[in-house]
Design a protein around this motif. Structure first.
Motif, short mmCIF file in Angstrom:
data_model
loop_
_atom_site.label_atom_id
_atom_site.label_comp_id
_atom_site.label_asym_id
_atom_site.label_seq_id
_atom_site.Cartn_x
_atom_site.Cartn_y
_atom_site.Cartn_z
N GLY A 1 2.86 -2.05 -8.12
CA GLY A 1 4.03 -1.28 -7.68
C GLY A 1 4.80 -1.89 -6.54
N ARG B 1 2.31 4.18 2.75
CA ARG B 1 2.36 3.46 1.48
C ARG B 1 1.79 2.06 1.68
N ASP C 1 -1.25 1.81 -0.84
CA ASP C 1 -1.81 3.08 -1.32
C ASP C 1 -3.33 3.09 -1.24
N TYR D 1 12.25 5.06 -4.10
CA TYR D 1 11.48 3.90 -3.65
C TYR D 1 11.28 3.93 -2.14
N THR D 2 10.14 3.42 -1.72
CA THR D 2 9.96 3.09 -0.31
C THR D 2 10.50 1.68 -0.14
N THR E 1 6.90 1.14 -6.56
CA THR E 1 7.00 2.23 -5.60
C THR E 1 7.50 1.68 -4.27
N GLU F 1 5.61 6.51 3.12
CA GLU F 1 6.21 6.94 1.86
C GLU F 1 7.67 7.35 2.07
N LYS G 1 9.21 -1.01 -12.30
CA LYS G 1 8.76 0.33 -11.91
C LYS G 1 7.96 0.30 -10.60
#
Lengths: 490, 263
Positions: B81, B5, B65, B208-209, B176, B30, B174
């Motif tokens: 993210g 990630r 990413d 979540y990471t 990641t 991830e 929101k």
């Protein structure tokens, strides 16, 4: 340090379960119930939706012309509505955006001048209101945006200085605008005095009706006020409004939470500026003239006072601030009304300072006694020392208590004036019984200065009163009359 | 663990002549929880500031990413993210609890000023969605931030609840990748335990990471898939908790050379 922490994720046998909070569980018990017969009424009043209050407020304001036919009173009411609009606009920038914008009245001036150029004999342009007003609002928003561009990375005092410079720039251009590259644009120091009233579809909204202020303008202003209020309320409760307030609270956190802080600052500037410009058009169309010095520091400070007094950040608050300060400044022009306001404020301040404690009675009684003693001594020494009262009214009543000489010796005004300031400063340093002892002579001296020195020049005196009100309020309620409680500590 | 990630590749940052972070490489996969430990001044919070764009690295690259984050504004990085909490809480104290969370939904909502002024049906629908979304974020913390609390100003919350609210706010963008800066600082043992459990739930239920800075070794041991130890801006160890905890350089960094020698 944390030896008792369980090592893995197994829940400890005793202690509160995860996600349960004693506070929440016992919230109902802890809620402070306000007693007394007024409590149910207060609850019910709180449940009334905001638009009912707004409709009521505007409705009552609309009734004012029915109550009084005086053109003067109506004009003051009109000015107050303009103040309310200006305060709402400034609240966007200062109260929500948290940006100290000292150039605000320049946008008001810009709006007035833009309207003056779009509907006057200056360039023989005569745009109807439905064209001129939107154009001016857009000009205001663009100007706010442009001022925001170089200053978007600034905050606090730095931003204040840059915006203050902008106000000065506007002043300079307006004052010297009678020869911009050889063209007379702004009419210079004399301004533009051929501004036409608002007109649309061949109808003129006349400024005066048989020499008296035409009340239609009052309704126009009220209409715009209601419009701005509703629009701002909606914006405040939208993602933009929340982002503005986040920006005020903590710009770094706002940025880290995905809010483009710089763009939001520009938007806030543009919004405030557009509202100021809109107010400027109404002002210019009514006044039929625009002068550079109308849009300067005195007005800036007045609007800031309204916002701060009412409670920066609260829309109801800043409207209340304008509603208090606008008429107050007018009332203070008249020495007799000014005198009443002074004594009411004095007593109000004492009541507020001492609340219900017994010392309130002591101070009031001591001040009255002190006054009568001084009055008696002065009267015994020389009759003319207490023979100054001439114009009846409250001064006549007061003159039984306060020394009002027939002729003031030349040294009295400066000495008493400086004296009352010194004693007031000493009062802030001493505490306890000494303060209680010093208070009655100070109050008496203040009344003396007010009646004998200040009221001979009510016009400058009213701004001193304004300052005093603001200082007192900032001590008693730093967040303004209706302001939300604001904390800076972490 | 397949997908990477976050990749931090050879990142350096100097303040004047001082190398705060030097040639740092960290990968976060991830769905992983990676703890960053190290003594005070080791550069942990600076690392977070680099990832979120508050500082710009002097050298190296930060890739999320597959796309570089270097040179982006913090709010753009947030919209990519990445979300974070702050070591010294930075809540919007004079806003209500739910507004704190709703404000953070700014980046993934769209209603413009004019639509807000007119209160169009679309704007009202979005507003309802934001409120619903915010209440879900708050519901993650059980009863603590629920009910009457929503409309109270954030400054009325206790310290522990402020920390929870900050996490709730961070998840409202929101993200990641979630960066938690000392989530258990200043908490009592029960609350610390609860936070540790919460971080696990954030990964398992929230998906979540998580990259977390933490000083409490019990928490680090309990939650981490991997631990990275920093000292003076340099990575001195990486691996499972036990590997890092027994690493002589880590012991040295925490306790000093003499203590390490006598051990």
């Amino acid at each position: 340090m944390t030896d008792s922490t369980p090592h893995s994720s197994e829940t400890p046998a005793s202690g509160p379960a995860v996600g349960q909070d004693e506070w929440v569980a016992r919230h109902a018990e802890r809620r402070l119930i306000r007693g007394g017969p007024l409590a149910p009424m207060e609850e019910r009043l709180r449940a009334v939706p905001w638009w009912v209050w707004l409709t009521l407020f505007v409705g009552v304001m609309c009734l004012l012309p029915a109550v009084t036919a005086s053109g003067y009173v109506r004009r003051v009411a009109f000015d107050t509505v303009l103040y309310m609009m200006l305060a709402l606009g400034l609240n966007v920038v200062v109260g929500w955006g948290g940006l100290l914008d000292l150039g605000y009245v320049a946008f008001y001036g810009l709006g007035a001048y833009s309207y003056a150029l779009l509907d006057s004999d200056q360039f023989h342009v005569h745009l109807p209101a439905y064209v001129a007003i939107p154009v001016v609002v857009v000009i205001g928003a663009i100007a706010g945006f442009l001022l925001g561009l170089p200053s978007r990375r600034l905050h606090g005092d730095y931003l204040a200085i840059v915006t203050l410079f902008f106000l000065q720039l506007f002043q300079t251009i307006a004052t010297n605008g009678d020869s911009i590259f050889g063209h007379n644009v702004t009419g210079g120091a004399f301004g533009i005095f051929t501004v036409k009233p608002l007109h649309a579809f061949g109808h003129n909204l006349v400024v005066q009706h048989q020499g008296v202020f035409a009340v239609t303008y009052y309704f126009v202003a009220l209409g715009f006020f209601a419009l701005i209020y509703v629009a701002l309320r909606f914006v405040n409760l939208s993602r933009t409004g929340r982002a503005w307030r986040s920006l005020r609270e903590d710009p770094l956190a706002a940025e880290a939470m995905g809010m483009p802080v710089n763009a939001l600052k520009l938007m806030s500037f543009a919004f405030g500026a557009a509202i100021a410009a809109l107010t400027g058009t109404i002002f210019a169309s009514l006044s039929a003239s625009v002068l550079p010095l109308t849009f300067y520091f005195v007005l800036l400070i007045t609007i800031y006072t309204m916002v701060i007094l009412g409670g920066s950040g609260s829309m109801r608050g800043v409207v209340l601030g304008a509603l208090v300060i606008g008429p107050l400044l007018e009332l203070l022009r008249d020495p007799n009304k000014s005198r009443i306001i002074f004594y009411v404020a004095l007593i109000g301040g004492l009541v507020f300072a001492f609340r219900r404690s017994r010392r309130l009675g002591i101070v009031v009684a001591a001040t009255l006694a002190f006054g009568f003693v001084c009055h008696a001594i002065a009267g015994a020494l020389h009759h003319s020392w207490i023979a100054g009262s001439a114009d009846g009214g409250l001064q006549h009543v007061v003159s039984y208590w306060l020394i009002i000489p027939k002729h003031l010796a030349g040294w009295i005004p400066p000495v008493s004036y400086v004296g009352v300031i010194c004693v007031a400063l000493v009062l802030t340093l001493v505490h306890g019984r000494l303060r209680l002892v010093l208070l009655p002579p100070t109050l008496y001296l203040a009344a003396f200065v007010w009646d004998n020195v200040m009221l001979t020049q009510p016009d400058p005196a009213r701004y001193i009163v304004l300052g005093l009100i603001l200082i007192a309020l900032m001590i008693i309620r730093p967040n303004g009359l209706l302001g939300e409680r604001r904390v800076e500590i972490v | 663990m397949a997908d990477k990630r976050l990749e931090i590749k050879g990142v350096s940052l100097n303040f004047g002549g001082l190398a705060v972070v030097a040639d740092l490489d960290i990968d976060v996969n991830e769905g992983e929880i990676v703890s960053v430990i190290g003594p005070n001044g080791a550069g942990k919070t600076t690392l977070f500031n680099l990832i979120t764009g508050i500082y710009r690295p002097d050298a190296g690259d930060i890739v999320l990413d597959g796309k570089s984050l270097v040179g982006l504004q913090p709010h753009q990085i947030s919209q990519r993210g990445v979300s974070r909490t702050f070591q010294s809480l930075r809540l919007f104290l004079n806003m209500s609890v739910i507004e704190n969370v709703m404000a953070a939904a700014y980046g993934n909502t769209h209603a413009g000023v004019f639509r807000s002024m007119l209160r169009t049906p679309g704007m009202r629908r979005e507003e309802r969605e934001i409120r619903e979304f915010a209440s879900q974020r708050l519901a993650f913390f059980g009863e603590r931030l629920m009910g009457y609390r929503w409309d109270q100003p954030a400054y009325s919350l206790s310290y522990a609840n402020r920390r929870r609210l900050e996490i709730a706010r961070a998840t409202a963008t929101k993200p990641t990748l979630l960066l938690l800066d000392e989530p258990a600082a200043g908490m009592n043992p029960v609350e610390t335990h609860e936070i540790a459990e919460l971080i696990g739930r954030l990964r398992d239920e929230g998906g979540y990471t998580i990259l977390v800075i933490e000083h409490d070794m019990h928490v680090v041991e309990g939650i981490s898939d991997r631990v990275v130890a920093l000292d003076h801006g340099v990575k001195i160890a990486e691996g499972t908790f036990d590997e890092v905890a027994t690493n002589p350089r880590v012991v040295e960094a925490y306790l000093g050379t003499k203590a390490a020698a006598t051990k």
